[in-house]
Design a protein around this motif. Structure first.
Motif, PDB file in Angstrom:
ATOM      1  N   TYR A  11       3.017  36.417 -30.505  1.00 34.43           N
ATOM      2  CA  TYR A  11       3.822  35.351 -29.902  1.00 34.43           C
ATOM      3  C   TYR A  11       3.163  34.056 -29.451  1.00 34.43           C
ATOM      4  O   TYR A  11       2.514  34.133 -28.399  1.00 34.43           O
ATOM      5  N   GLY A  12       2.948  32.811 -30.151  1.00 34.56           N
ATOM      6  CA  GLY A  12       2.091  31.953 -29.741  1.00 34.56           C
ATOM      7  C   GLY A  12       2.913  30.328 -29.568  1.00 34.56           C
ATOM      8  O   GLY A  12       3.851  30.105 -29.960  1.00 34.56           O
ATOM      9  N   SER A  13       2.560  29.588 -28.625  1.00 37.30           N
ATOM     10  CA  SER A  13       3.028  28.156 -28.488  1.00 37.30           C
ATOM     11  C   SER A  13       1.714  27.396 -28.368  1.00 37.30           C
ATOM     12  O   SER A  13       0.609  27.741 -28.378  1.00 37.30           O
ATOM     13  N   PHE A  14       1.864  25.934 -28.170  1.00 34.60           N
ATOM     14  CA  PHE A  14       0.801  25.011 -28.474  1.00 34.60           C
ATOM     15  C   PHE A  14       0.249  24.863 -26.998  1.00 34.60           C
ATOM     16  O   PHE A  14       0.761  25.346 -26.157  1.00 34.60           O
ATOM     17  N   LYS A  15      -0.753  23.802 -26.999  1.00 31.84           N
ATOM     18  CA  LYS A  15      -1.616  23.327 -25.827  1.00 31.84           C
ATOM     19  C   LYS A  15      -2.164  24.815 -25.061  1.00 31.84           C
ATOM     20  O   LYS A  15      -1.997  25.132 -23.888  1.00 31.84           O
ATOM     21  N   GLY A  16      -2.965  25.469 -25.999  1.00 32.44           N
ATOM     22  CA  GLY A  16      -3.622  26.709 -25.718  1.00 32.44           C
ATOM     23  C   GLY A  16      -2.905  27.919 -26.207  1.00 32.44           C
ATOM     24  O   GLY A  16      -3.545  28.765 -25.966  1.00 32.44           O
ATOM     25  N   CYS A  17      -1.938  27.924 -26.844  1.00 29.45           N
ATOM     26  CA  CYS A  17      -1.266  28.931 -27.296  1.00 29.45           C
ATOM     27  C   CYS A  17      -1.258  30.076 -26.439  1.00 29.45           C
ATOM     28  O   CYS A  17      -1.806  31.171 -26.555  1.00 29.45           O
ATOM     29  N   PRO A  18      -0.260  30.210 -25.440  1.00 26.79           N
ATOM     30  CA  PRO A  18       0.027  31.498 -24.640  1.00 26.79           C
ATOM     31  C   PRO A  18       0.758  32.473 -25.381  1.00 26.79           C
ATOM     32  O   PRO A  18       1.472  32.201 -26.260  1.00 26.79           O
ATOM     33  N   ASN A 301       9.465  36.176 -35.851  1.00 28.73           N
ATOM     34  CA  ASN A 301      10.140  36.403 -34.611  1.00 28.73           C
ATOM     35  C   ASN A 301      10.083  35.149 -33.565  1.00 28.73           C
ATOM     36  O   ASN A 301      10.860  35.027 -32.786  1.00 28.73           O
ATOM     37  N   ASN A 302       9.292  34.288 -34.058  1.00 32.80           N
ATOM     38  CA  ASN A 302       9.355  33.072 -32.903  1.00 32.80           C
ATOM     39  C   ASN A 302       8.876  31.702 -33.925  1.00 32.80           C
ATOM     40  O   ASN A 302       7.847  32.053 -34.690  1.00 32.80           O
ATOM     41  N   VAL A 303       9.224  30.537 -33.760  1.00 33.51           N
ATOM     42  CA  VAL A 303       8.715  29.626 -34.222  1.00 33.51           C
ATOM     43  C   VAL A 303       8.579  28.261 -33.406  1.00 33.51           C
ATOM     44  O   VAL A 303       9.465  28.021 -32.396  1.00 33.51           O
ATOM     45  N   GLN A 304       7.653  27.645 -33.277  1.00 29.74           N
ATOM     46  CA  GLN A 304       7.462  26.360 -32.492  1.00 29.74           C
ATOM     47  C   GLN A 304       6.812  25.097 -33.461  1.00 29.74           C
ATOM     48  O   GLN A 304       5.958  25.351 -34.172  1.00 29.74           O
ATOM     49  N   TRP A 305       7.417  24.261 -32.936  1.00 30.86           N
ATOM     50  CA  TRP A 305       6.973  22.630 -33.496  1.00 30.86           C
ATOM     51  C   TRP A 305       6.299  22.000 -32.697  1.00 30.86           C
ATOM     52  O   TRP A 305       6.736  21.452 -31.682  1.00 30.86           O
ATOM     53  N   ALA A 306       5.023  21.958 -32.877  1.00 31.54           N
ATOM     54  CA  ALA A 306       4.137  21.155 -31.772  1.00 31.54           C
ATOM     55  C   ALA A 306       4.439  19.828 -31.761  1.00 31.54           C
ATOM     56  O   ALA A 306       4.256  18.754 -32.484  1.00 31.54           O
ATOM     57  N   SER A 307       4.565  19.556 -30.261  1.00 33.73           N
ATOM     58  CA  SER A 307       4.804  18.151 -30.186  1.00 33.73           C
ATOM     59  C   SER A 307       3.717  16.954 -30.285  1.00 33.73           C
ATOM     60  O   SER A 307       4.020  15.930 -30.596  1.00 33.73           O
ATOM     61  N   THR A 308       2.615  17.412 -30.052  1.00 32.30           N
ATOM     62  CA  THR A 308       1.570  16.627 -30.013  1.00 32.30           C
ATOM     63  C   THR A 308       0.679  16.606 -31.378  1.00 32.30           C
ATOM     64  O   THR A 308      -0.175  15.611 -31.902  1.00 32.30           O
ATOM     65  N   GLN A 309       1.102  17.520 -32.456  1.00 28.72           N
ATOM     66  CA  GLN A 309       0.672  17.736 -33.723  1.00 28.72           C
ATOM     67  C   GLN A 309       1.632  17.886 -34.403  1.00 28.72           C
ATOM     68  O   GLN A 309       2.003  19.040 -34.938  1.00 28.72           O
ATOM     69  N   PRO A 310       2.566  16.728 -34.877  1.00 33.87           N
ATOM     70  CA  PRO A 310       3.743  17.074 -35.609  1.00 33.87           C
ATOM     71  C   PRO A 310       3.488  17.712 -36.940  1.00 33.87           C
ATOM     72  O   PRO A 310       4.700  17.943 -37.595  1.00 33.87           O
ATOM     73  N   ASP A 311       2.341  17.574 -37.347  1.00 32.86           N
ATOM     74  CA  ASP A 311       2.268  18.343 -38.900  1.00 32.86           C
ATOM     75  C   ASP A 311       1.998  19.667 -38.651  1.00 32.86           C
ATOM     76  O   ASP A 311       1.436  20.382 -39.552  1.00 32.86           O
ATOM     77  N   TRP A 312       2.090  20.523 -37.588  1.00 29.48           N
ATOM     78  CA  TRP A 312       1.695  21.701 -37.320  1.00 29.48           C
ATOM     79  C   TRP A 312       2.918  22.562 -36.715  1.00 29.48           C
ATOM     80  O   TRP A 312       3.665  21.938 -35.927  1.00 29.48           O
ATOM     81  N   ILE A 313       3.216  23.623 -37.413  1.00 29.76           N
ATOM     82  CA  ILE A 313       4.240  24.578 -36.980  1.00 29.76           C
ATOM     83  C   ILE A 313       3.652  25.985 -36.745  1.00 29.76           C
ATOM     84  O   ILE A 313       2.918  26.219 -37.676  1.00 29.76           O
ATOM     85  N   ALA A 314       3.802  26.560 -35.597  1.00 25.29           N
ATOM     86  CA  ALA A 314       3.496  27.820 -35.466  1.00 25.29           C
ATOM     87  C   ALA A 314       4.497  28.957 -35.356  1.00 25.29           C
ATOM     88  O   ALA A 314       5.651  28.634 -34.975  1.00 25.29           O
ATOM     89  N   ILE A 315       4.204  30.174 -36.192  1.00 19.21           N
ATOM     90  CA  ILE A 315       5.112  31.097 -36.278  1.00 19.21           C
ATOM     91  C   ILE A 315       4.316  32.493 -35.799  1.00 19.21           C
ATOM     92  O   ILE A 315       3.235  32.650 -35.800  1.00 19.21           O
ATOM     93  N   GLY A 316       5.403  33.312 -35.162  1.00 16.35           N
ATOM     94  CA  GLY A 316       4.807  34.697 -34.833  1.00 16.35           C
ATOM     95  C   GLY A 316       5.554  35.973 -35.653  1.00 16.35           C
ATOM     96  O   GLY A 316       6.643  35.525 -35.720  1.00 16.35           O
ATOM     97  N   TYR A 317       4.713  36.636 -36.115  1.00 11.79           N
ATOM     98  CA  TYR A 317       5.390  37.959 -36.750  1.00 11.79           C
ATOM     99  C   TYR A 317       4.455  39.052 -36.615  1.00 11.79           C
ATOM    100  O   TYR A 317       3.159  38.892 -36.567  1.00 11.79           O
ATOM    101  N   ASN A 318       5.023  40.338 -36.744  1.00 15.28           N
ATOM    102  CA  ASN A 318       4.073  41.545 -36.411  1.00 15.28           C
ATOM    103  C   ASN A 318       3.249  41.405 -35.271  1.00 15.28           C
ATOM    104  O   ASN A 318       3.774  41.047 -34.243  1.00 15.28           O
ATOM    105  N   ASN A 319       1.833  41.186 -35.400  1.00 13.32           N
ATOM    106  CA  ASN A 319       1.166  41.030 -34.223  1.00 13.32           C
ATOM    107  C   ASN A 319       0.256  39.751 -34.722  1.00 13.32           C
ATOM    108  O   ASN A 319      -1.163  39.860 -34.412  1.00 13.32           O
ATOM    109  N   CYS A 320       0.840  38.879 -35.172  1.00  8.46           N
ATOM    110  CA  CYS A 320       0.052  37.656 -35.839  1.00  8.46           C
ATOM    111  C   CYS A 320       0.792  36.459 -35.300  1.00  8.46           C
ATOM    112  O   CYS A 320       1.901  36.362 -35.250  1.00  8.46           O
TER     113      CYS A 320
END
Length: 326
Positions: A11-18, A301-320
């Motif tokens: 599970y990650g998000s941006f600005k350091g990916c918690p 299981n999760n998706v985030q669209w980076a506000s400071t890097q609008p061409d980046w999308i983060a997804i979380g699945y399994n343990n990745c």
């Protein structure tokens, strides 16, 4: 979409990916602060700290101007505010609005107000939403402790509340919406809490799990039902009638993320391993197909669209955690 990197964390998000890591056997829960080394395109764990229960949401303070300390909020049994530095992460305050009882109703989600970062809203299984006021010591370099207090608590739904999100309408400070087990989307104004507006009700009264406001046009929001395979787009100017249904997923949808830089693009992610990007500018005409698709190696299981890097999308699945370049 192009994969930037695929590390083994959760599970990650941006600005350091918690992220949250769960050890079933030891009943231990940890949050990892993860940074992306752009030269090598590799994730590096910057920091790890223990968390009493699995987090239902993790969010950095929305601070585009760099005025506030690096604060991180987590929800679970309580709302916790953490201060993150290069060497450690320490708990600044634990926000509990039920100090007269040993019982705490778990928090399902929360949102941090982008216009006024001293405001946070939490949703709970006890049918309530709570708006918190935060005191942070805004001058850089000060080591003031962060503290918080309840500004208001309201019974928001007839059943459990599953998500809450502030709207950018009306200045972006006072309007918020919530969804819950009663199958409704309700909108509130902190200046007039004596009533709420029902924006939408699921026809079968299925619980609604998530809602997400359009980042550029506050008239639009998206929601999804429990075990549902579609995302419903709503226009608050035309309540109760969806303006679009995004229904190309073949398994239940788990995440929604609007583009930070465009009013007509949204990403949805589901158990069918698919992350889909849609162009909704043809509304109210039916949106037949997504414009981009990515297939992961597991249920997303999760998706985030980076506000400071609008061409980046983060997804979380399994343990990745993967970052996709659009």
């Amino acid at each position: 979409m192009e994969i930037i990197q695929r590390p083994c964390i959760t599970y990650g998000s941006f600005k350091g990916c918690p992220s949250l890591k769960h050890n079933v056997f030891g009943n231990q829960h940890q949050v990892q602060i993860v940074g992306l080394e752009e030269e090598s395109s590799e994730f590096i764990c910057r920091n790890t700290f223990d968390h009493p229960y699995p987090t239902t949401k993790i969010m950095w303070i929305p601070d585009s101007k760099g005025v506030y300390p690096d604060l991180l909020a987590t929800s679970g049994d309580y709302l916790r505010i953490w201060r993150v530095s290069d060497t450690e992460t320490r708990l600044e305050c634990l926000l509990n609005n039920n100090k007269n009882s040993d019982f705490c109703a778990p928090l399902t989600s929360f949102d941090w107000n982008e216009v006024d970062p001293n405001l946070l809203g939490t949703s709970s299984i006890d049918t309530t939403c709570t708006i918190w006021g935060l005191e942070t010591g805004q001058v850089l370099g000060r080591v003031n402790l962060v503290s918080g207090h309840v500004k208001t608590q309201l019974i928001a739904h007839d059943k459990e509340v599953y998500d809450i999100a502030f709207s950018r309408a009306g200045g972006g400070r006072d309007m918020f919406a919530s969804v819950g087990a009663d199958g409704s989307v309700r909108m509130f104004d902190l200046r007039h809490l004596e009533h709420s507006t029902i924006i939408y009700e699921d026809p079968q009264h299925h619980p609604l799990l998530r809602l997400c406001w359009n980042k550029q046009d506050p008239n639009y929001l998206a929601t999804m039902a429990m075990d549902g395979m579609e995302v419903v787009i709503l226009d608050v100017r035309v309540p109760c009638t969806p303006v679009a249904r995004l229904n190309n997923h073949r398994a239940c949808v788990n995440g929604i993320a609007w583009a930070p830089h465009s009013s007509c693009h949204i990403c949805t992610a589901a158990d069918d391993h698919q992350a889909l990007i849609w162009d909704i500018q043809q509304m109210p005409r039916a949106i037949e197909d997504p414009i981009l698709a990515y297939t992961a190696e597991g249920e997303i299981n999760n998706v985030q669209w980076a506000s400071t890097q609008p061409d980046w999308i983060a997804i979380g699945y399994n343990n990745c955690l993967e970052i996709l370049r659009v």
